[in-house]
Scaffold this motif. Structure first.
Motif, PDB file in Angstrom:
ATOM      1  N   ASN A   6       0.864  -1.400  -0.065  1.00  0.00           N
ATOM      2  CA  ASN A   6       0.547   0.623  -0.109  1.00  0.00           C
ATOM      3  C   ASN A   6       0.282   1.490   0.440  1.00  0.00           C
ATOM      4  N   ILE A   7       1.599   1.436   0.585  1.00  0.00           N
ATOM      5  CA  ILE A   7       2.603   2.480   1.139  1.00  0.00           C
ATOM      6  C   ILE A   7       3.450   2.631  -0.389  1.00  0.00           C
ATOM      7  N   ALA A   8       4.587   1.443  -1.112  1.00  0.00           N
ATOM      8  CA  ALA A   8       4.516   1.606  -2.772  1.00  0.00           C
ATOM      9  C   ALA A   8       3.266   2.066  -3.891  1.00  0.00           C
ATOM     10  N   HIS A   9       1.889   2.247  -3.072  1.00  0.00           N
ATOM     11  CA  HIS A   9       1.220   2.522  -4.779  1.00  0.00           C
ATOM     12  C   HIS A   9       0.768   3.638  -4.140  1.00  0.00           C
ATOM     13  N   LEU A  10       1.750   4.220  -3.542  1.00  0.00           N
ATOM     14  CA  LEU A  10       1.732   6.232  -3.022  1.00  0.00           C
ATOM     15  C   LEU A  10       2.574   6.429  -3.870  1.00  0.00           C
ATOM     16  N   LEU A  11       2.922   5.683  -4.497  1.00  0.00           N
ATOM     17  CA  LEU A  11       4.698   6.141  -5.303  1.00  0.00           C
ATOM     18  C   LEU A  11       4.198   6.150  -7.016  1.00  0.00           C
ATOM     19  N   LYS A  12       4.840   6.208  -7.898  1.00  0.00           N
ATOM     20  CA  LYS A  12       4.823   6.583  -9.811  1.00  0.00           C
ATOM     21  C   LYS A  12       5.578   5.807 -10.213  1.00  0.00           C
ATOM     22  N   MET A  13       5.582   5.183 -11.217  1.00  0.00           N
ATOM     23  CA  MET A  13       6.742   4.497 -12.554  1.00  0.00           C
ATOM     24  C   MET A  13       7.451   5.856 -12.579  1.00  0.00           C
ATOM     25  N   GLY A  14       8.342   4.869 -11.870  1.00  0.00           N
ATOM     26  CA  GLY A  14      10.157   6.196 -12.298  1.00  0.00           C
ATOM     27  C   GLY A  14      10.264   6.273 -10.789  1.00  0.00           C
ATOM     28  N   ASP A  15       9.886   5.851  -9.461  1.00  0.00           N
ATOM     29  CA  ASP A  15      10.451   6.825  -8.750  1.00  0.00           C
ATOM     30  C   ASP A  15      11.156   5.715  -7.903  1.00  0.00           C
ATOM     31  N   THR A  16      12.275   6.275  -6.505  1.00  0.00           N
ATOM     32  CA  THR A  16      12.965   5.402  -6.697  1.00  0.00           C
ATOM     33  C   THR A  16      12.666   5.149  -5.024  1.00  0.00           C
ATOM     34  N   VAL A  17      13.280   3.857  -4.766  1.00  0.00           N
ATOM     35  CA  VAL A  17      12.874   3.049  -3.357  1.00  0.00           C
ATOM     36  C   VAL A  17      14.776   2.795  -2.777  1.00  0.00           C
ATOM     37  N   ILE A  18      14.948   3.151  -2.003  1.00  0.00           N
ATOM     38  CA  ILE A  18      16.235   2.940  -1.280  1.00  0.00           C
ATOM     39  C   ILE A  18      15.685   2.026   0.036  1.00  0.00           C
ATOM     40  N   CYS A  19      15.976   1.177  -0.124  1.00  0.00           N
ATOM     41  CA  CYS A  19      15.657   0.012   0.655  1.00  0.00           C
ATOM     42  C   CYS A  19      17.142  -0.072   1.167  1.00  0.00           C
ATOM     43  N   MET A  20      16.702  -0.417   2.728  1.00  0.00           N
ATOM     44  CA  MET A  20      18.544  -1.406   3.093  1.00  0.00           C
ATOM     45  C   MET A  20      18.850  -2.792   3.127  1.00  0.00           C
ATOM     46  N   ASP A  21      20.175  -3.235   3.236  1.00  0.00           N
ATOM     47  CA  ASP A  21      20.115  -4.807   2.491  1.00  0.00           C
ATOM     48  C   ASP A  21      20.271  -5.444   2.615  1.00  0.00           C
ATOM     49  N   ASP A  22      20.005  -5.581   3.536  1.00  0.00           N
ATOM     50  CA  ASP A  22      19.715  -6.606   4.778  1.00  0.00           C
ATOM     51  C   ASP A  22      18.174  -6.657   5.399  1.00  0.00           C
ATOM     52  N   VAL A  23      17.531  -6.246   4.847  1.00  0.00           N
ATOM     53  CA  VAL A  23      15.759  -6.241   5.411  1.00  0.00           C
ATOM     54  C   VAL A  23      15.284  -7.465   5.171  1.00  0.00           C
ATOM     55  N   TYR A  24      13.738  -7.324   5.629  1.00  0.00           N
ATOM     56  CA  TYR A  24      13.342  -9.261   5.712  1.00  0.00           C
ATOM     57  C   TYR A  24      13.058  -9.520   4.291  1.00  0.00           C
ATOM     58  N   GLY A  25      13.899 -11.020   4.186  1.00  0.00           N
ATOM     59  CA  GLY A  25      13.792 -11.753   2.385  1.00  0.00           C
ATOM     60  C   GLY A  25      12.405 -11.381   1.712  1.00  0.00           C
ATOM     61  N   GLY A  26      11.015 -11.643   2.152  1.00  0.00           N
ATOM     62  CA  GLY A  26       9.148 -10.895   1.931  1.00  0.00           C
ATOM     63  C   GLY A  26      10.137  -9.933   1.218  1.00  0.00           C
ATOM     64  N   THR A  27      10.373  -8.940   2.206  1.00  0.00           N
ATOM     65  CA  THR A  27      10.431  -7.336   1.085  1.00  0.00           C
ATOM     66  C   THR A  27      11.238  -7.105   0.568  1.00  0.00           C
ATOM     67  N   ASN A  28      12.999  -8.234   0.077  1.00  0.00           N
ATOM     68  CA  ASN A  28      13.318  -7.656  -1.114  1.00  0.00           C
ATOM     69  C   ASN A  28      12.819  -8.758  -1.876  1.00  0.00           C
ATOM     70  N   ARG A  29      12.094 -10.025  -1.802  1.00  0.00           N
ATOM     71  CA  ARG A  29      11.375 -10.744  -2.808  1.00  0.00           C
ATOM     72  C   ARG A  29       9.849  -9.641  -3.294  1.00  0.00           C
ATOM     73  N   TYR A  30       9.233  -8.926  -2.373  1.00  0.00           N
ATOM     74  CA  TYR A  30       8.320  -8.024  -3.701  1.00  0.00           C
ATOM     75  C   TYR A  30       9.001  -6.840  -4.097  1.00  0.00           C
ATOM     76  N   PHE A  31      10.163  -5.718  -3.701  1.00  0.00           N
ATOM     77  CA  PHE A  31      10.758  -5.109  -4.179  1.00  0.00           C
ATOM     78  C   PHE A  31      11.279  -5.574  -5.550  1.00  0.00           C
ATOM     79  N   ARG A  32      12.107  -6.691  -5.625  1.00  0.00           N
ATOM     80  CA  ARG A  32      12.987  -7.107  -6.703  1.00  0.00           C
ATOM     81  C   ARG A  32      12.496  -7.524  -7.888  1.00  0.00           C
ATOM     82  N   LYS A  33      10.914  -8.593  -7.048  1.00  0.00           N
ATOM     83  CA  LYS A  33      10.491  -9.122  -7.768  1.00  0.00           C
ATOM     84  C   LYS A  33       9.305  -8.675  -8.756  1.00  0.00           C
ATOM     85  N   VAL A  34       8.675  -7.569  -7.620  1.00  0.00           N
ATOM     86  CA  VAL A  34       6.995  -7.386  -7.711  1.00  0.00           C
ATOM     87  C   VAL A  34       7.377  -5.320  -8.393  1.00  0.00           C
TER      88      VAL A  34
END
Length: 361
Positions: A96-124
């Motif tokens: 839901n938070i990601a849906h506040l953003l639009k195509m082309g926006d950048t998300v900076i995420c900590m690299d040791d984030v929860y594996g499911g969050t990593n998967r969501y950002f990387r693959k979805v």
């Protein structure tokens, strides 16, 4: 035990009125005709209207539910926020938070984030046009290098959103999957409230009831989680069958002093590297008796898991190596059992996994 200055007393003092707010805010008996002290579970999916378009605060349970409102009010108070929104899971809140953003926006995420969050950002999220940058946020220079004109600067603007996986400590009983988001900005709340309804990823009334109940003991549970975890971390750090312990409550942790300046204590998560290889790690995990071999964390029971095979298996192997998630890394969620029983279980499992000749060498 460590010296007093490295114990719970050296952290920030508890938040004022935290336990009282968790018990009373949003729970007022006067809101119910029955004057129930414990908020009832409102299972109805729809609510009678006085006239077309004239409802009494609720019309359809996806849009709003009395039981969910009780929980959201309590969490907002605990966060010092104006609003809180509950979601069906932590990942639903992230979406839901990601849906506040639009195509082309950048998300900076900590690299040791929860594996499911990593998967969501990387693959979805990345396939929806968001640019995702994973950064070691423990190194300020890496974070500064990742910030571009396209990214906001939360350090200078102040955080706008506080998000939790309430599945963990806030519920605390390993029987609810839920996410929570707290905000103070009116506009941001209205946008998230719209998305909460439009995307429909809301928790059930029963889950809201359970999480609301869990909040009532959150403060006293966290004190015991900290006490038990510190005892475990100190024991493991002195054990010759352990290579290294990672726990911010220990002076050996590189961010120990920062943790003391920013927090009222530490959670119950202790990570360590066992001596040997994957076989030794697996023997340790399968010989535990009190600990359950299971994913997740933050419940009253102690859990153990192997991140490389379990919670972080979806993270690419090369990145796992960079993060230190290797075959000998073991993650513990320390529960509320008697500390001596927890330590006894760890000791017998370590002895079963790592033979004496490896300790002597």
């Amino acid at each position: 035990m460590e010296k007093t200055e490295d114990g719970p007393q050296s952290f920030l003092p508890p938040f004022e009125h935290f336990a009282t707010q968790a018990i009373h805010v949003g729970q007022e008996p006067e809101q119910w005709t029955s004057m129930a002290v414990v908020p009832p579970i409102s299972l109805s999916t729809t609510f009678k209207q006085q006239a077309p378009g004239q409802h009494c605060g609720f019309e359809y349970s996806r849009s709003g539910n009395p039981t969910r409102t009780c929980l959201e009010k309590a969490v907002a108070a605990l966060d010092g926020a104006k609003y809180c929104l509950a979601y069906a899971s932590g990942l639903a809140a992230t979406m839901n938070i990601a849906h506040l953003l639009k195509m082309g926006d950048t998300v900076i995420c900590m690299d040791d984030v929860y594996g499911g969050t990593n998967r969501y950002f990387r693959k979805v999220a990345s396939k929806m046009g968001l640019k995702i940058t994973f950064v070691d946020c423990s190194k300020l220079e890496c974070l500064e290098a990742a910030i571009t004109p396209d990214t906001k600067r939360p350090l200078s603007l102040g955080a706008d959103i506080c998000m939790y996986s309430a599945t963990k400590y806030m519920n605390g009983h390993s029987d609810v999957v839920m996410g929570l988001v707290s905000v103070t900005c009116d506009d941001l709340y209205e946008r998230l409230k719209f998305l909460q309804n439009a995307l429909g990823a809301v928790p059930s009334p029963f889950d809201c009831y359970l999480c609301n109940r869990g909040l009532k003991t959150l403060q006293i549970r966290m004190k015991q989680h900290f006490c038990n975890a510190l005892a475990v971390a100190q024991y493991l750090e002195s054990n010759p069958r352990v290579e290294k312990v990672i726990y911010p409550g220990l002076p050996s942790h590189p961010q120990h002093e920062l943790m003391k300046r920013q927090s009222t204590g530490c959670p119950g998560m202790v990570t360590f590297y066992i001596k040997g290889n994957l076989e030794h790690a697996e023997i340790f995990l399968t010989n535990l008796k009190l600990f359950a071999l299971a994913e997740s964390l933050g419940g009253y029971e102690s859990l153990a898991e192997h991140p490389a095979i379990m919670t972080h298996a979806s993270v690419p192997e090369g990145e796992r190596e960079v993060l230190g998630i290797n075959d000998t890394l073991i993650r513990l969620s320390i529960g509320l059992e008697d500390a001596e029983d927890i330590l006894e279980d760890l000791e017998q499992a370590l002895k079963a996994a790592v033979p004496e000749h490896m300790v002597r060498n």
